[in-house]
Design a protein around this motif. Structure first.
Motif, short mmCIF file in Angstrom:
data_model
loop_
_atom_site.label_atom_id
_atom_site.label_comp_id
_atom_site.label_asym_id
_atom_site.label_seq_id
_atom_site.Cartn_x
_atom_site.Cartn_y
_atom_site.Cartn_z
N LYS A 164 2.26 1.37 -3.66
CA LYS A 164 1.15 1.46 -4.63
C LYS A 164 1.50 0.54 -5.68
N GLU A 192 0.78 -1.40 0.18
CA GLU A 192 -0.05 -0.01 0.03
C GLU A 192 0.89 1.48 0.08
N GLN A 207 -6.25 0.75 -8.02
CA GLN A 207 -4.81 -0.03 -8.02
C GLN A 207 -4.36 0.00 -9.14
#
Length: 320
Positions: A190, A187, A222
């Motif tokens: 990314k 996360e 995403q």
């Protein structure tokens, strides 16, 4: 014959082996599981139902190979039992039929060969467990291709009117998709990465790190983050695309085999991922760049190269 002589049973006869020529093969490992995807693509072009009917039971066996239980109860390519897969080698099936230089290879080298991306820098930092016969790193490319394989088997089962198989493979696909997203998505960065069993993300960014698009794993947010990396000229984009390792990787400058060169099969799979998410403008430019790269060697020298230098566009590897 090797399998029968060692009493290892049908469980070891399910893969498409890494075979070369008439007399030389590798029973200890397979190759990236793209069979169901290829057959489904052919069916889309040809409408040949007999092809699906013939291929389907064999493709099911190949798919089952990856998680089939070994005599010790371990899933063959899931050494740590977390549901995600690693490249590996079955040491007990190393055959004398392979070339002498390959017989002497260690387990890690065999696992790297199974990936098809033999010297990809992603594998540099991965260790190998002799006990499990696998790398000790969840491999993003394998897990995405395995998820894609399940998805394509589900679609094939639906075409063949096999509702139980359809439900089974679709459920497995959803499970793999969830695992890839929960474990291999970073996360903070990314982006999707390989991940060591101890929880560390690999810092390596390869062309195959875009395979989640091919397997329809990311959500739209995403996917957009991934496209930003793809189009970043400091990482992947440029006059010649797509380098097998990012341009900012220390090993990119080698341009040796899977260390920065461009491979047409990899380009094709990433292109299919772009199309799956509707990134048509990017896909079109990517296709144009790829076609121009190939035609440059073909029209000037009548060569179909194994790979290309991603800095100069020159042909590399085997030149057919």
């Amino acid at each position: 014959d090797l399998v029968r002589s060692r009493g290892l049973g049908d469980v070891y006869k399910r893969q498409i082996p890494n075979w070369r020529g008439r007399f030389s093969g590798t029973a200890d490992r397979s190759q990236p599981p793209v069979g169901a995807f290829c057959v489904l693509k052919l069916f889309g072009k040809l409408g040949d139902l007999d092809l699906l009917k013939f291929s389907y039971p064999h493709l099911k066996k190949w798919h089952a190979f990856w998680k089939a239980l070994k005599p010790n109860g371990q899933a063959r390519r899931d050494g740590n039992g977390d549901g995600l897969l690693e490249w590996g080698s079955d040491a007990e099936l190393v055959s004398s039929a392979v070339p002498s230089w390959e017989t002497k290879a260690e387990g890690k080298q065999r696992a790297k060969w199974e990936s098809g991306q033999d010297d990809l820098p992603n594998w540099e930092e991965a260790s190998f467990s002799e006990e499990t016969g696998t790398l000790t790193m969840n491999c993003l490319d394998l897990n995405c291709l395995y998820a894609l394989d399940a998805y394509c088997l589900a679609q094939t089962a639906n075409i063949l009117n096999l509702p139980d198989d359809y439900a089974f493979y679709l459920d497995e696909y959803e499970q793999m998709k969830k695992l890839i997203n929960s474990t291999l998505w970073n996360e903070r960065q990314k982006f999707y990465f390989d991940r060591h069993w101890d929880g560390r993300f690999s810092p390596r960014k390869a062309a195959s790190n875009f395979y989640p698009l091919l397997a329809r794993v990311p959500d739209q947010e995403q996917a957009l983050a991934m496209i930003k990396r793809l189009l970043n000229p400091k990482e992947f984009w440029g006059d010649y695309v797509l380098p097998t390792i990012s341009r900012d990787d220390p090993l990119f400058k080698e341009q040796q085999y899977w260390r920065g060169t461009i491979w047409p099969p990899t380009n094709y799979l990433v292109y299919q991922g772009l199309k799956a998410y509707g990134f048509d403008a990017v896909a079109a430019e990517f296709a144009q760049k790829s076609a121009a790269l190939f035609l440059r060697s073909w029209e000037n020298f009548q060569l179909c190269p194994e790979n290309f230098d991603s800095r100069t566009g020159e042909a590399g590897g085997q030149r057919f």
